[in-house]
Structures are given as C-alpha cells and as structure tokens.
Design an enzyme around this catalytic site. Structure first.
Site: not given
Ligand code: ARG
Length: 463
Positions: A115, A282, A288, A290, A322, A330
């Site tokens: 975490n 085109s 054209k 573009n 968490y 991400k």
């Molecule tokens: N792959 C997880 C993420 O991107 C990492 C953290 C995982 N932690 C857990 N307690 N399962 O968040």
C-alpha cells in the site's frame, strides 16, 4: 506470463490458486510495469534505510541492492518475464529478486506494505511526468513566442462571438497562448510542490513497529518530507487528480488553439498555411490538405478529462484507507499523460511550422467595420461627445457604409458630416487598421510596442 498455484507472496492460507477470471481482473502488471524504475528506486531506498537502522544486515542490503539493479536491467532490456499470477510490478520485481539473491529478498518487505509501496511508486511516476510536461509546455511557449516576435505588428481581425470585433496584432494573439500555457505550467508546478511528500513507511495503513527512518527514505527519493499521517498516505490519490486537473485545463487550451487552426486554415479564412509535415491529404479529393493534427488535439481533451472524471468517481466513495478500486488510478493517468505529451508535441510542431498569410490577415482585419470603436473613441476625444452618443453616431455611420457596400475608410467626408456636422477629415487617421492597433498602447493592449515588451518579458522568463 507464467502460471502459479497459490500465490507465493500471500498464498499461505490459500489451498487453491485463483480462477483465471479472478487473475484477469486482479492483475495490474499489464500496465503497472511502467512503474518498474520507480518501484526499484523505492525498494533501493527502503533497503538502504533498513540497513542503516540495523533492521537488515549490510550483507543482505548489499545483495538486495545488487539484485535490484540486475532486475532493472533485465526489465529495461526486455529480458524480463512478467507474470500475471504475480499480479503487479511490486510482486514481479520481488519474486525475480528472490530468484537472483535468494533469502535476503524476503527481508526487503520488512516494515513496508504494497500500500505504501504503490503510493510511492505512483507518486514518483506522476512527479516525473509533471517534469516532462513542464518541459513540453515550455517548448510550446517558445514556439508561440517566436511567432509573436515575428508578427508583432501584423494586423489581423480580433473576434468576439467569432464576429469581427477590433483589429489586433498577430503577436498579441500568439502571446495570449503563451499566457495560458504559463498558467498551465504554474498549475503543474503547484501540484508538484504539493504532492512531494513521501508515503513510504506508512506501511499497510498504521505505520510500523520497526524503528524506520522515514526522513532518510523521503530524502533519498527526492521528497521534501515524509507524509505526516499514515492513513492519509496510503489512501491519497490527490496528486494524480491534481495532475489530471492541470492536464485537463492544459488540453482545453490546446483544443482552443486547435479549433482556431481548423478555422484559420480553411479556404474561407486562409489566415494560416499549415506545413505539409503537419497536414494530411484526402484519399478521394486531391485538392485537400486537412488539419488532422489540430482536429486530434481538439479531441484529446475528451479522454484527458474523461480520465479526470473517472478517477474522481473511483475515489469518491472509498472509505479509508486503501481499497483495490485504487488500482484503477493508473491506466487512466498513463493514458492522459501520454496523450497530453503527444498533443503538446504535435502542437509545438504545427505552431513552429505554420505560416501566417499576412495579406489575408490584414485584409480581413480591414473589413467588417473593425475600426468602428476607433471612430467612436475619436468622437469622444475630439468632439467631447459622451461615449453612448458617440456609439449611436458611429452606428449610423456603419449603417451608411453597409448600405453603400463599402468599409468605413471608403466613406467620404460628406458622408460623415451628413451624419454628424462636426466631424472633420482628421477622422480618417483612426479608420486605418494599422493606426488602430498602434493606438492601443494600454498595458497588455494589442499595440506592436506593447507586444514587443511582452515578448521581451516572456523571453526573459523562459530563458
Ligand atoms: N497493484 C495494486 C495497486 O495498483 C498494488 C497495491 C495492492 N495492495 C493490496 N493491499 N492488495 O493498487
């Protein structure tokens, strides 16, 4: 990707491995491998700190240090077998480290959790991206600045409601974007300064009973200080939201100029010619050319703002601390970051290469009664007329020109005096667009003299 029975990292109490679908929904290695370098940096700082605190032996720490460098080079040279059974980058790295150095690898995770690890890695990644974005913004500012300098006194129509309003200068218009991008840069810089606290050492959520030195790891990783609340540290994704917010506003600015380029490069406007390098043809209409890059930049705000919204929605209902939901932070952020960088680079290319069609700009500036305000101001200044009355008189003169099918400078003095007896021939001095822009010398105004001052200021600032 290889397969495993019960997970070697956390499977102690599990009799069976996960279902394939479970593995598919759970794994983040497909995308979080982008944080490999940050993950290894974080682990190196953590291991060095553990050794300095006497929690790891120097020998173990050294083995871990060497092993992590090997893992990094394997990943960077594409010689690493990522496994979705190992879920994420953190466990992929640690598992490979174990293969390389054996037992000491198992000690690396002392006083740490995935975490605080993932929060640290992601922060480092976002921070790097903020720096790269700041560089890209500056490059675009310099491109606009070069255009502003070249065309400090080129006259073009200024618009409100996309209707001709008053003549302005090309340089002034270009500098408007330098200002916007300056605010964008300051938003990224603010966000960077605000986020620069280290989550590492918050452990799972509550801190740790080991005698760790959070200042040492914070310093090693370039953070200003450790974060002061372990619960907040592992559950905070504000830094990614700050990034996405700043990215959204920046993308909005790019989109506005992209829209102007689409309009300006049309056959009806012909204000600019885009270079062949940043245009497309085109497949059916041979004539054209573009402005595809501009159109795509105009669209990028959609996905970037989408990422911003998506992460807000992911976070909004999560109890501390968490939750696995946060793994959805991400992909959105990576995608937005990549697309902002691409949009900035493409716009920098287009702005650098584009050619302003000066005669068209000036001609467009001279039509549409663009100097009507100059006329009204002349009536105020010379005849001491209240502005509201001057506005009215000017309106009547504009109407006359419209009826005659000409522009204001083409009216005769008799036409003018027919509307208001006291008007003299001096009025024609203010009806030309060059004089009009030259007269707007108020601070931040469009006069070439002002534009040159602002160009000099920005050159200084960006040097
Ligand atoms: N792959 C997880 C993420 O991107 C990492 C953290 C995982 N932690 C857990 N307690 N399962 O968040």
């Amino acid at each position: 990707m290889t397969d495993a029975k019960s997970n070697t990292m956390w499977g102690g109490r599990f009799a069976a491995g996960p279902d394939a679908i479970m593995e598919a929904i759970n794994a983040s290695i497909g995308f979080d491998q982008r944080m490999a370098r940050q993950d290894i940096e974080g682990s190196r700082a953590h291991a060095a700190m553990l050794a300095a605190q006497g929690i790891l032996t120097d020998n173990d720490a050294e083995a871990i240090r060497e092993g992590l460098l090997t893992v990094l080079s394997e990943i960077e040279t594409g010689n690493f077998a990522f496994s979705s059974a190992l879920e994420d980058i953190h466990m992929n790295v640690e598992s490979r480290l174990k293969e390389i150095v054996g037992e000491p690898a198992g000690r690396l995770h002392t006083a740490r959790s995935r975490n605080d690890q993932v929060a640290t890695d992601f922060k480092l990644w976002v921070r790097d991206q903020m720096d790269a974005t700041l560089d890209a913004i500056k490059a675009l500012q310099l491109a606009f600045l070069a255009q502003a300098e070249a065309g400090a006194d080129w006259v073009m129509p200024g618009f409100t409601h996309l209707q001709t309003a008053q003549p302005v200068t090309w340089g002034h218009h270009m500098l408007a974007y330098v200002e916007m991008l300056g605010r964008d840069a300051s938003r990224f810089a603010d966000a960077r300064a605000r986020m620069n606290e280290s989550p590492l050492g918050a452990a799972a959520l509550a801190g740790t009973s080991f005698n760790i030195d959070r200042d040492a790891t914070a310093q090693a990783l370039g953070f200003d200080r450790p974060s002061a609340n372990s619960l907040d540290a592992v559950s905070d994704r504000d830094f990614a939201l700050d990034f996405l917010n700043a990215a959204s506003i920046c993308a909005m600015h790019l989109s506005r100029f992209a829209e102007e380029l689409v309009i300006w490069s049309s056959a009806q406007f012909r204000f600019v010619t885009l270079s062949d390098r940043f245009s497309t043809g085109s497949s059916i209409m041979p004539q054209k050319k573009n402005p595809d890059a501009a159109e795509l930049i105009r669209a990028k705000i959609a996905r970037i703002y989408g990422a911003n919204t998506a992460l807000m929605m992911v976070m909004k209902g999560l109890p501390l601390t968490y939750s696995k939901d946060m793994q959805e932070d991400k992909e959105q952020t990576f995608d937005a970051a990549d697309n902002l960088m691409l949009a900035l680079a493409a716009m920098t290319g287009m702005v650098t290469d584009m050619t302003a069609n000066q005669p068209n700009l000036e001609q467009a500036a001279s039509s549409g009664f663009s100097t009507a305000t100059d006329l009204a101001d002349w009536l105020v200044r010379t005849l001491d007329m209240p502005f509201r009355e001057a506005h009215h008189v000017t309106g009547a003169i504009v109407k006359l020109a419209e009826d005659k099918g000409c522009d204001l400078p083409e009216l005769s003095l008799a036409d003018m005096t027919g509307v208001h007896a006291k008007i003299t021939k001096d009025v024609f001095d203010v009806l030309g667009v060059q004089n009009s822009v030259a007269s707007r010398t108020s601070y931040g105004g469009t006069a070439p003299s002002e534009v040159r001052k602002q160009v000099a200021r920005w050159k200084d600032k960006l040097a």
